[in-house]
Each structure stands twice: as structure tokens, then as C-alpha cells.
Design a protein around this motif. Structure first.
Motif, short mmCIF file in Angstrom:
data_model
loop_
_atom_site.label_atom_id
_atom_site.label_comp_id
_atom_site.label_asym_id
_atom_site.label_seq_id
_atom_site.Cartn_x
_atom_site.Cartn_y
_atom_site.Cartn_z
N GLU A 153 6.83 6.51 -1.97
CA GLU A 153 6.44 7.50 -1.11
C GLU A 153 5.60 8.48 -1.91
O GLU A 153 4.54 8.93 -1.61
N ALA A 178 11.44 -1.16 5.50
CA ALA A 178 11.40 -0.56 6.68
C ALA A 178 11.25 1.08 6.54
O ALA A 178 10.84 1.79 7.30
N GLU A 179 12.19 1.45 5.30
CA GLU A 179 12.35 2.94 5.01
C GLU A 179 11.11 3.57 4.87
O GLU A 179 10.51 4.41 5.14
N ARG A 181 7.93 2.41 5.21
CA ARG A 181 7.17 2.31 6.36
C ARG A 181 7.30 3.41 7.36
O ARG A 181 6.46 4.35 7.92
N ARG A 182 8.58 3.82 7.62
CA ARG A 182 9.00 5.08 8.25
C ARG A 182 8.44 6.15 7.73
O ARG A 182 7.89 7.01 8.58
N ARG A 183 8.43 6.54 6.50
CA ARG A 183 8.22 7.65 5.75
C ARG A 183 6.68 7.94 5.74
O ARG A 183 6.28 8.99 5.81
N LYS A 185 4.29 6.34 7.75
CA LYS A 185 3.78 6.27 9.32
C LYS A 185 2.62 7.08 9.65
O LYS A 185 1.69 6.98 10.36
N HIS A 186 3.11 8.56 9.44
CA HIS A 186 2.41 9.61 9.81
C HIS A 186 1.20 9.80 9.10
O HIS A 186 0.11 10.35 9.54
N GLY A 210 10.95 -4.92 11.67
CA GLY A 210 9.87 -3.91 11.71
C GLY A 210 9.76 -3.11 10.56
O GLY A 210 9.34 -2.02 10.46
N ALA A 211 9.50 -3.87 9.17
CA ALA A 211 9.62 -3.47 8.10
C ALA A 211 8.10 -3.54 7.58
O ALA A 211 7.74 -3.21 6.37
N ASP A 213 3.44 -4.01 8.59
CA ASP A 213 2.59 -4.14 9.66
C ASP A 213 1.75 -5.46 9.39
O ASP A 213 0.98 -5.68 10.29
#
Length: 334
Positions: A153, A178-179, A181-183, A185-186, A210-211, A213
């Protein structure tokens, strides 16, 4: 037309040509790339898993080599493939000179998270690529799974100023991908999976979780062109075809895979012959106007002789080939 019978272990061992090729710079910790070249009824093929890989993993590479050399391949849908430059973990001062080896390439993949280096080195290298390529160039970075989630990150935030196309394998596990990617994504920075596909017992797990793209797909580690196409179709994600510092024979396999894909949304990592100081053919798979052709490559007998591995390395590779063949069972093809 009848399909040619698959080769026996003895046939492969008798025909194998083991080569050792110098590289223009250190990449993945090596300065020399070794490979086994095999000639089948469909043409030349390559078996070149990295030396640190175990036999079970390497056997899948042999499956791909046999498939490409002994079985007819799916029909290509294009005759040339757009490719990216590959930038090893060089000092920033050496980036511009390296990029001249990739004429016409509009995309660069930059290695980051190199052991012994820090984030400042990565930022300087990526900035140097951006400066050399200009604002229209596309930059993707590859961490080979060496960051944890917090490090990834932090690094992605630091590198975001260079307008990243995507980040390849920032973390090792599917859960970590996956984590992260979630962090991020914005931020609009896509996450691509490489090792989580080609080294996984289940290459589709990363898509189901969903880990990622994007998938990074390599023909040899996945067992050949047909096997790779099945994974792409089942995953339902965009795919980038890449290589593993193959000779031009192995790169021809990757180009054929890219040519068979229904959609080709990204430039492919198939210009890595530019990282070799020598090759086994006079018709090297080097980029011209940012593309490589789709065709079979035959080695030059003189270059095979010139770059033949020494007796000890030849024996090491032939023993490895024989062990891997034994792991394929009675039917080496899929």
C-alpha cells in the motif's frame, strides 16, 4: 491428418540441445540463461524452468514443450503481438540506455521490491522510465510477491505519481492480493496476478477470490497454449501474456498463445530476448516498431554449437528432463 505420436523419454534425451546464453544485465539474480531445446514434428520447442524450481513444478514446463513441439496448435487470430519493454532492478541512471533496446515499445514493465534495495530505488527507477517514455507511455510494476500488504500500500501510493497501468503480484498470497486490491481500489490502480496463477495448485483461485483485475499468463509454466487458453476462458479476466526470459524459440510459443487469444487488451511481455546478449537464431524475437511476429523459430546449428552448455550443465539438465518426464505419467500431453 494423424497426430504424431508423443516422444519417449529416450527420444527427448537423444535430441535435446542444452544452451547457455549470456544476458546483458542481471535479472532475477542471474547473468546466464540456460534452456533445453527440442525439435518435434511441429517444430522447435523449449524446456527452460528456472534452476531453483522443483521437479514437480518444472514438469509442467516440459508438458508445454512437448505439446508445442509434437501437437498441432490452435489457429492464430493475429500475425504480430504488441510488446512491452522489461526494466530490471537497475539504477535509475541506466534506465534510458536499456529502453533503447525496445524500439517502438509504448509500455514498460519495471521490476521493484528487489532484495537489497529500498522503495527510494524503486521510485527513482520508475520516475526514470516515465521521463524516458514521456506522458503517453504506459508503466506497470512487478514486485514478484515480495511486499506485505502494508508495504504494498505504501509503495503503490509512492509510485502512483508515475501513473501506473497496473501493479503485478504486489503480495504473495491470494488473501493478501484481495486485501491490497481492496485498499487501493479508490486509486484506480489495477492488481495483476502472476505467481498466484502459474505457481498455484488451482490457477483459478485468484479469480474466484476477486483478488486480481488482470491475469499474467505464461505458456510454459501453465502446461502449454491450450492449457493457458482454458485458464483465461474460465477466469473471465483480461490477460497479459508474458515470458520467463526464454530464448527466441520459447518466445515464439508465447507469441502463438497471444495470437490465439480472442481479446488482447494489453501489450505482452514477449520482448525479453532484448535482455539476452546472445540467442540461438539469426531471426531473434526482438521488438520492431513495438511488436514481435507470430511464427515458429528454428535455431541456427552454428549458434547452437557456439552456445552449447558445458558437459556438467548438459548432464544436469538431461537428468532433470528425465525426472520431469517421469512425473508426467504415461501421457505427457494434456
Amino acid at each position: 491428418m494423424p497426430v504424431a505420436p508423443l516422444p519417449s523419454s529416450a527420444e527427448l534425451l537423444a535430441a535435446a540441445r542444452v544452451v547457455s546464453l549470456p544476458m546483458v544485465t542481471r535479472f532475477r539474480g542471474i547473468r546466464t540463461r540456460e534452456a533445453v531445446l527440442l525439435e518435434g514434428p511441429e517444430g522447435w520447442s523449449e524446456f527452460s524452468p528456472f534452476v531453483e524450481y522443483g521437479d514437480a513444478e518444472a514438469a509442467t514446463w516440459l508438458r508445454a514443450a512437448i505439446d508445442f513441439g509434437w501437437r498441432p496448435q490452435p489457429a492464430p487470430q493475429r500475425t504480430e503481438i504488441p510488446v512491452n519493454a522489461t526494466v530490471p532492478a537497475l539504477p535509475a541512471s541506466e534506465v534510458a540506455a536499456l529502453l533503447t533496446r525496445y524500439p517502438g515499445c509504448r509500455t514498460a514493465k519495471v521490476k521493484v521490491a528487489e532484495p537489497g534495495q529500498g522503495l527510494a530505488d524503486d521510485v527513482a527507477r520508475v520516475r526514470a522510465v516515465r521521463e524516458a517514455m514521456g506522458p503517453a507511455g504506459r508503466i506497470r510494476v512487478d514486485a514478484n510477491g515480495l511486499w506485505n500488504v502494508d508495504e504494498a500500500e505504501h509503495a503503490i501510493h509512492a509510485l502512483a505519481e508515475c501513473d501506473l497501468e497496473y501493479v503485478e503480484q504486489p503480495c504473495a498470497s491470494v488473501a493478501e492480493l484481495a486485501e491490497i486490491r481492496r485498499r487501493v481500489k479508490h486509486m484506480g490502480v489495477p492488481i495483476a496476478a502472476d505467481e498466484s496463477v502459474r505457481k498455484a495448485a488451482d490457477p483459478l483461485e485468484v479469480a474466484r477470490a476477486g483478488a486480481a483485475d488482470i491475469l499474467v499468463i505464461k505458456a510454459q509454466p501453465l502446461g502449454g497454449i491450450r492449457a493457458a487458453l482454458e485458464i483465461i476462458a474460465s477466469a473471465g479476466l483480461p490477460a497479459v501474456v508474458s515470458s520467463a526470459i526464454d530464448t527466441s524459440v520459447g518466445l515464439a510459443m508465447g507469441a502463438r498463445l497471444a495470437a490465439c487469444m480472442p481479446e488482447l487488451e494489453y501489450d505482452c511481455g514477449l520482448a525479453t530476448a532484448a535482455l539476452l546478449a546472445a540467442d540461438i537464431t539469426d531471426e531473434r524475437m526482438l521488438p520492431v516498431a513495438g511488436t514481435v511476429p507470430v511464427h515458429r523459430v528454428a535455431p541456427s546449428p552454428a549458434l547452437l554449437e557456439q552456445h552449447a552448455a558445458d558437459a556438467d550443465r548438459r548432464a544436469w539438465w538431461l537428468a532433470r528432463l528425465e525426472r520431469c518426464y517421469g512425473l508426467l505419467g504415461a501421457s505427457p500431453g494434456r
